[in-house]
Design an enzyme around this catalytic site. Structure first.
Site, short mmCIF file in Angstrom:
data_model
loop_
_atom_site.label_atom_id
_atom_site.label_comp_id
_atom_site.label_asym_id
_atom_site.label_seq_id
_atom_site.Cartn_x
_atom_site.Cartn_y
_atom_site.Cartn_z
N CYS A 70 47.04 29.37 -85.60
CA CYS A 70 46.75 29.19 -87.02
C CYS A 70 48.02 29.11 -87.88
O CYS A 70 48.87 28.26 -87.65
CB CYS A 70 45.82 30.32 -87.46
N LYS A 78 49.46 36.85 -81.80
CA LYS A 78 49.84 36.30 -83.10
C LYS A 78 50.86 37.19 -83.80
O LYS A 78 50.64 38.38 -83.98
CB LYS A 78 48.60 36.13 -83.98
N GLU A 129 41.16 29.26 -82.34
CA GLU A 129 41.71 30.60 -82.54
C GLU A 129 40.62 31.67 -82.49
O GLU A 129 39.59 31.56 -83.17
CB GLU A 129 42.41 30.69 -83.89
#
Length: 319
Positions: free
Chosen positions: A169, A135, A44
């Site tokens: 994540c 994200k 990430e």
């Protein structure tokens, strides 16, 4: 076609130096290509790095010159895809006929070009960028430097017999985000992390068992020695930094939820494994979360994949 050779690139960035980190990414792609891998995955936000400074330097202090200067440095070293900054990575993917999942900090031009997104980019074996997943919800202190994304990148991609998808994540803890990929036929899930076995050790096997898919968790590394000497306010960052900020923990679980590769701690380099698609079919016999074990007449998910922007320009000028 029934097997897929994957490489987990557990590497450290040259922190907040996008050009040198790009060189390191390209070297890993070339190495994976030389090993005849079909897919290589990076952690990430690896390019150019995770915002470790936020929790080490009182990142919530309002109107702080320290926070502003580090953030400006972060923006300058982030990636603007529209400017061609991933063209070299795409060329390598095409040259080696290898697909790439790469975690970047994206400077989204369609949102004005000054805000940052934690994005997961998928590049296919022909070197084409097929999705950029921003994200959905930055986690805790990340919200001080990253912006919330949207559903545009909630997509899956064909790769030999497999269907691959990925999340960043703690998105992997979000049941509906996972379901958005399961429902599109995902059977190889890519989970990317900044780097810690405390994250990967439980959720990796859980997702594999829930989805009856392969799950690849790929983390970065970060050690005090990985901070370049020209980092703004490096003395303040290192004052409270532990020797190891991210210890890796990259791993692979099979469709039965058992380890294929247990979390790898502290070792930098490629982790290579070959996955057999038939194992997916075997485990779907008794449970298929979006197929024969689902009840769409009772529960159903709606996904908005529109790329969000503040502007919808309608030009009436015709010349």
């Amino acid at each position: 076609m029934s097997t897929l050779k994957v490489a987990l690139a557990q590497i450290a960035p040259i922190w907040l130096n996008k050009n040198e980190t790009l060189d390191k990414v390209k070297a890993s792609i070339s190495e994976a290509g030389a090993k005849q891998c079909d897919l290589v995955v990076f952690g990430e936000g690896l390019l150019p790095g995770y915002p470790f400074w936020v929790s080490l330097t009182n990142g919530s202090e309002f109107n702080s010159s320290v926070q502003k200067e580090i953030h400006a440095h972060y923006i300058r070293n982030s990636i603007q895809i529209e400017a061609g900054e991933l063209d070299g990575v795409c060329s390598l993917a095409r040259e080696h006929h290898i697909a790439v999942y790469l975690g970047i900090i994206e400077r989204g031009r369609n949102r004005g070009g000054h805000s940052l997104y934690c994005s997961l980019v998928y590049i296919n074996q022909e070197g084409e960028i097929k999705s950029v997943h921003r994200k959905l919800q930055p986690t805790y202190e990340e919200r001080l430097t990253w912006s919330p994304g949207d559903g545009n990148g909630l997509r899956v991609h064909p790769l030999k017999e497999f269907t691959v998808g990925g999340l960043n994540c703690w998105e992997n803890w979000m049941p509906l985000a996972r379901t958005a990929l399961y429902g599109q036929g995902e059977d190889l899930h890519v989970a990317v992390w900044p780097g810690s076995d405390r994250n990967t050790i439980d959720i990796t096997r859980f997702m594999a068992k829930e989805s009856r898919s392969y799950v690849i968790s790929v983390s970065g590394l970060m050690r005090v020695g990985d901070f370049p000497s020209d980092t703004p306010h490096l003395d303040k960052i290192l004052e409270k930094a532990p020797d190891v900020l991210a210890n890796g923990g990259s791993c692979i679980a099979g469709p039965d939820g058992e380890w294929i590769v247990e979390p790898v701690i502290g070792r930098e380099g490629l982790i290579v494994e070959t996955l057999d698609f038939n194992k997916v079919l075997e485990e779907r016999q008794n449970f298929d979360v979006s197929g024969h074990y689902s009840r769409p007449d009772v529960t159903k998910l709606t996904v908005n994949r529109e790329r969000q922007s503040i502007l919808n320009i309608e030009d009436g000028y015709t010349g």
